[in-house]
Design an enzyme around this catalytic site. Structure first.
Site, PDB file in Angstrom:
ATOM      1  N   SER A  20      81.226  48.561  -4.940  1.00 42.84           N
ATOM      2  CA  SER A  20      80.139  49.101  -4.193  1.00 42.84           C
ATOM      3  C   SER A  20      80.031  50.121  -3.841  1.00 42.84           C
ATOM      4  O   SER A  20      78.954  50.656  -3.056  1.00 42.84           O
ATOM      5  CB  SER A  20      80.094  48.206  -2.811  1.00 42.84           C
ATOM      6  OG  SER A  20      81.209  48.075  -2.013  1.00 42.84           O
ATOM      7  N   ASN A 107      86.886  42.583   5.829  1.00 40.40           N
ATOM      8  CA  ASN A 107      85.412  41.799   6.183  1.00 40.40           C
ATOM      9  C   ASN A 107      84.952  42.170   7.676  1.00 40.40           C
ATOM     10  O   ASN A 107      83.579  42.215   8.042  1.00 40.40           O
ATOM     11  CB  ASN A 107      85.953  40.224   6.234  1.00 40.40           C
ATOM     12  CG  ASN A 107      86.365  39.699   5.091  1.00 40.40           C
ATOM     13  OD1 ASN A 107      85.860  40.413   4.087  1.00 40.40           O
ATOM     14  ND2 ASN A 107      86.735  38.603   4.956  1.00 40.40           N
ATOM     15  N   THR A 152      33.473  42.668  10.859  1.00 37.66           N
ATOM     16  CA  THR A 152      34.010  41.551  10.720  1.00 37.66           C
ATOM     17  C   THR A 152      33.830  40.928   9.213  1.00 37.66           C
ATOM     18  O   THR A 152      32.605  41.205   8.797  1.00 37.66           O
ATOM     19  CB  THR A 152      33.861  40.232  11.416  1.00 37.66           C
ATOM     20  OG1 THR A 152      32.428  40.049  11.540  1.00 37.66           O
ATOM     21  CG2 THR A 152      34.149  40.535  12.998  1.00 37.66           C
ATOM     22  N   HIS A 153      34.713  40.605   8.404  1.00 38.39           N
ATOM     23  CA  HIS A 153      34.243  40.085   7.052  1.00 38.39           C
ATOM     24  C   HIS A 153      34.172  41.432   6.135  1.00 38.39           C
ATOM     25  O   HIS A 153      33.304  41.619   5.329  1.00 38.39           O
ATOM     26  CB  HIS A 153      33.456  39.149   6.769  1.00 38.39           C
ATOM     27  CG  HIS A 153      33.527  37.844   7.666  1.00 38.39           C
ATOM     28  ND1 HIS A 153      34.077  36.894   7.362  1.00 38.39           N
ATOM     29  CD2 HIS A 153      33.105  37.764   9.078  1.00 38.39           C
ATOM     30  CE1 HIS A 153      34.290  35.921   8.302  1.00 38.39           C
ATOM     31  NE2 HIS A 153      33.419  36.397   9.427  1.00 38.39           N
ATOM     32  N   SER A 274      43.023  64.940 -10.139  1.00 40.87           N
ATOM     33  CA  SER A 274      43.231  64.171 -11.312  1.00 40.87           C
ATOM     34  C   SER A 274      43.269  65.065 -12.567  1.00 40.87           C
ATOM     35  O   SER A 274      42.890  66.314 -12.389  1.00 40.87           O
ATOM     36  CB  SER A 274      42.003  63.235 -11.561  1.00 40.87           C
ATOM     37  OG  SER A 274      41.808  62.959 -12.930  1.00 40.87           O
ATOM     38  N   LYS A 280      38.221  64.958  -8.342  1.00 42.86           N
ATOM     39  CA  LYS A 280      38.794  64.182  -7.541  1.00 42.86           C
ATOM     40  C   LYS A 280      39.661  64.721  -6.638  1.00 42.86           C
ATOM     41  O   LYS A 280      40.348  65.771  -6.653  1.00 42.86           O
ATOM     42  CB  LYS A 280      39.800  63.325  -8.623  1.00 42.86           C
ATOM     43  CG  LYS A 280      39.156  62.381  -9.469  1.00 42.86           C
ATOM     44  CD  LYS A 280      38.394  61.232  -8.432  1.00 42.86           C
ATOM     45  CE  LYS A 280      38.534  59.810  -9.061  1.00 42.86           C
ATOM     46  NZ  LYS A 280      39.597  58.989  -8.792  1.00 42.86           N
ATOM     47  N   GLU A 287      48.032  55.255  -0.596  1.00 42.19           N
ATOM     48  CA  GLU A 287      48.279  54.162  -1.625  1.00 42.19           C
ATOM     49  C   GLU A 287      49.545  53.920  -1.853  1.00 42.19           C
ATOM     50  O   GLU A 287      50.086  52.611  -1.986  1.00 42.19           O
ATOM     51  CB  GLU A 287      47.619  54.671  -2.749  1.00 42.19           C
ATOM     52  CG  GLU A 287      46.128  54.968  -3.110  1.00 42.19           C
ATOM     53  CD  GLU A 287      45.598  55.530  -4.261  1.00 42.19           C
ATOM     54  OE1 GLU A 287      45.302  54.968  -5.171  1.00 42.19           O
ATOM     55  OE2 GLU A 287      45.358  56.795  -4.001  1.00 42.19           O
ATOM     56  N   GLN A 319      78.144  41.353  -0.138  1.00 44.51           N
ATOM     57  CA  GLN A 319      78.015  42.724  -0.527  1.00 44.51           C
ATOM     58  C   GLN A 319      76.585  43.439  -0.870  1.00 44.51           C
ATOM     59  O   GLN A 319      76.376  44.629  -0.918  1.00 44.51           O
ATOM     60  CB  GLN A 319      79.102  43.049  -1.835  1.00 44.51           C
ATOM     61  CG  GLN A 319      79.214  44.756  -1.950  1.00 44.51           C
ATOM     62  CD  GLN A 319      80.432  44.804  -2.805  1.00 44.51           C
ATOM     63  OE1 GLN A 319      81.484  44.724  -2.357  1.00 44.51           O
ATOM     64  NE2 GLN A 319      80.295  44.860  -4.131  1.00 44.51           N
TER      65      GLN A 319
HETATM   66  N1  ARG Z   1      82.626  45.923  -0.259  1.00 46.60           N
HETATM   67  C1  ARG Z   1      82.745  44.795   0.344  1.00 46.60           C
HETATM   68  C2  ARG Z   1      81.411  44.398   1.060  1.00 46.60           C
HETATM   69  O1  ARG Z   1      80.472  45.343   1.103  1.00 46.60           O
HETATM   70  C3  ARG Z   1      83.618  44.764   1.673  1.00 46.60           C
HETATM   71  C4  ARG Z   1      84.358  43.656   2.230  1.00 46.60           C
HETATM   72  C5  ARG Z   1      84.974  43.246   1.026  1.00 46.60           C
HETATM   73  N2  ARG Z   1      86.006  41.980   1.579  1.00 46.60           N
HETATM   74  C6  ARG Z   1      86.449  40.995   0.780  1.00 46.60           C
HETATM   75  N3  ARG Z   1      87.073  40.207   1.466  1.00 46.60           N
HETATM   76  N4  ARG Z   1      86.509  41.317  -0.580  1.00 46.60           N
HETATM   77  O2  ARG Z   1      80.954  43.426   1.374  1.00 46.60           O
END
Ligand code: ARG
Length: 454
Positions: A20, A107, A152-153, A274, A280, A287, A319
Site C-alpha cells: 500500500s 491495525n 420550476t421545471h 476551441s 468559443k 463542467e 487497505q
Molecule cells: N497497510 C495496512 C492497511 O492499510 C495496514 C494494516 C495491516 N494490518 C494487517 N494486519 N495486515 O490496512
C-alpha cells in the site's frame, strides 16, 4: 517482519498486490505523530525505559525531517508506511526501534493514522467551503435587487432576485459545512491501544495517547476500533453531498453562460477556447466540477461496497479504504477552489436577466393574488381568471402588464386600474416579503444574518 514463521519470501505479484506504500505514504505525518504519542505513553507508563524512549523519539524526528526534505522512499518489500518508518528507525537507532511496536498493532496504528488524516481533511474542506460561501455572499450582496426569473421545471415561474438565488447556494453549502463538522466531531475518538483487535495486556494509558493526538477520548470497543471505517464513509457522504451542490451550481453557470441565456460572462481566466471555433469561450472548469461530482459519488459508493459484509475485525480489504478518500478529497478541494474562483470573477448581465424575468407571464401569480386580496375572489377562481388573462395576452403577443385595462376587464370586470401596480417584475419581487422570501429587504436581512454568522 514476520520471518519467524516463514521459510520463503512472497511471490512478486503477492508483494505487488499487498503493497500500500504507493498511496499510504500520504499518511506519513500522521504515522510519525501516532508513533511519537505512543512512545511517549510507553515511557510515561514505565513500559519502556526512558533511554529507549529518547532514542526512538530522536529517530522519529529525524525521519520526519528526512521525509519532509526528500519525500518518502518507496520499497514495495516494506509493504506500507508503517513498515517504512519502523524499518528506517531501525537503520537509524538499532534494536531499540523494535520496542516501539510494544502494545500496538498495525491495525490500531492504521486506524489512528487514517482518522487523523480524515479529520484534517474535514478541516481542509471546511476552509474551502468557507471561501466559497464568502464569495457567494459578496456577490449576493451586490445583487440583492437584481431581478431574474425563478424557474420550476426550467419554465419561467416567478421573478426572484439574483441575490436570493445565490443565497440559496449559501444555505446549501452552509448545511454541507455542518455535515462535515458533525462527521468530524463523531470521528474524533482515538483507536490507538486497541492493538490487533482485543486490546493489550500492557498497562497502557489510552487517555494520554488520545489527548496527545487531539482526540476527545479513546474509542470504546477494541474490535470496533480496528474494524470501523464509518468515519471514512461519512467523510465521503459529506463530500458527495457537497459535490452534488457544486454540480448544481456548475450546471447553472454553464447554462447561464450559454448564448441563448447570456446571463453571465466568464472572464478569460476562467474560460477555455476551441481549437477550431475561434468564437468559443467554454466553461470547462464548471463542467469539470460537474463531472468530478459524479466521480466523488462513485468513490463513496465504492468504499461502501468494500466494507459491506466484512466480518469483524480487521480484513485486508480495508487497505482499499484510503485511495477513495484521497481521490475524493483532492477532487472536491479542486472543484471547490475552481467554483470559488468562478463565482468571484464572473460578470452577471442584469439586463438580460431582467428581460428574461419579464417574459413568460411571470407575474401571473401576482394578478391572481391581487384578485384574492382586492376583489375577494377565492384563489382557485382567481387562478382560472388569470389563466384567461394569460391566454388573452398570449393571443395579443404581449406580457400581462401590457394588456389594456379594457382587455383585462373583458376577462373579469372586477379588475380595475390598481392592478397595474402589481404586474411589473419589480412589484412582484418587492411584494414577496414573507420570511425567507425574495423581496430585496428580506434578501438583505438574510445576507446580514449570514455575515454575522460567518
Ligand atoms: N497497510 C495496512 C492497511 O492499510 C495496514 C494494516 C495491516 N494490518 C494487517 N494486519 N495486515 O490496512
Amino acid at each position: 517482519m514476520w520471518g519467524g514463521r516463514f521459510d520463503g519470501g512472497p511471490a512478486a505479484v503477492m508483494q505487488q498486490i499487498n503493497a500500500s506504500i504507493p498511496f499510504d505514504k500520504r499518511l506519513w505525518r500522521q504515522d510519525i505523530a501516532g508513533s511519537l504519542a505512543h512512545v511517549a505513553m510507553l515511557g510515561a507508563t514505565g513500559i519502556l525505559e526512558p533511554d529507549a524512549v529518547a532514542r526512538i523519539e530522536t529517530g522519529l524526528r529525524a525521519i520526519h525531517a528526512d521525509y519532509e526534505a526528500d519525500g518518502v522512499p518507496e520499497d514495495p518489500a516494506l509493504e506500507d508506511i508503517h513498515m517504512h518508518v519502523e524499518t528506517r528507525l531501525a537503520e537509524l537507532i538499532g534494536p531499540d526501534a523494535g520496542r516501539l511496536h510494544t502494545a500496538r498493532s498495525r491495525n490500531d496504528q492504521v486506524a489512528t493514522d487514517f482518522r487523523l488524516w480524515v479529520r484534517a481533511a474535514c478541516d481542509d474542506i471546511d476552509a474551502a467551503l468557507k471561501a466559497l460561501v464568502a464569495a457567494l455572499l459578496t456577490r449576493a450582496e451586490a445583487h440583492a435587487d437584481t431581478i431574474m426569473p425563478g424557474f420550476t421545471h426550467l419554465q419561467v415561474a416567478q421573478p426572484v432576485t439574483l441575490g436570493h438565488h445565490l443565497m440559496a447556494y449559501f444555505a446549501m453549502f452552509g448545511r454541507d459545512r455542518g455535515r462535515f463538522a458533525d462527521a468530524r466531531a463523531r470521528m474524533n475518538e482515538c483507536p490507538l491501544g486497541a492493538a490487533a483487535l482485543a486490546g493489550t495486556g500492557f498497562a497502557i494509558d489510552r487517555m494520554m495517547t488520545a489527548s496527545t493526538l487531539g482526540f476527545d477520548r479513546p474509542t470504546a470497543n477494541s474490535l470496533d476500533s480496528v474494524s470501523d471505517r464509518d468515519f471514512a464513509i461519512e467523510f465521503l457522504t459529506c463530500a458527495a453531498q457537497t459535490a452534488l451542490h457544486l454540480s448544481r451550481l456548475a450546471e447553472e453557470i454553464i447554462l447561464w453562460a450559454s448564448q441563448p441565456f447570456g446571463w453571465v460572462r466568464l472572464p478569460d481566466a476562467w474560460s477555455t477556447g476551441s481549437s477550431i471555433m475561434p468564437q468559443k469561450r467554454n466553461p470547462d472548469a464548471a463542467e469539470l466540477a460537474r463531472g468530478h461530482s459524479g466521480r466523488i459519488v462513485g468513490l463513496c459508493v465504492g468504499l461502501m461496497a468494500v466494507m459491506k459484509g466484512l466480518p469483524l475485525a480487521y480484513s485486508k480489504d480495508m487497505q482499499d479504504d484510503k485511495e477513495p478518500l484521497f481521490e475524493a478529497h483532492d477532487l472536491l478541494a479542486l472543484s471547490l477552489a475552481a467554483m470559488t474562483g468562478m463565482v468571484e470573477s464572473l460578470t452577471f448581465v442584469p439586463d438580460r436577466m431582467r428581460a428574461a424575468a419579464a417574459s413568460g407571464f411571470s407575474t401571473a401569480t401576482d394578478l391572481a393574488d391581487w384578485l384574492v386580496r382586492e376583489a375577494g375572489v377565492p384563489f382557485r377562481e382567481a387562478h382560472h381568471i388569470t389563466g384567461r388573462a394569460v391566454k388573452a395576452a398570449e393571443a395579443a403577443g404581449v406580457q400581462l402588464d401590457a394588456l389594456s385595462l379594457d382587455a383585462l376587464r373583458a376577462v373579469d370586470p372586477r379588475i380595475d386600474g390598481r392592478v397595474f401596480g402589481v404586474l411589473s417584475v419589480e412589484a412582484s419581487v418587492a411584494s414577496r416579503g414573507s420570511l425567507g422570501g425574495t423581496a430585496p429587504f428580506r434578501v438583505r436581512e438574510a445576507i446580514a444574518a449570514a455575515r454575522s454568522g460567518l
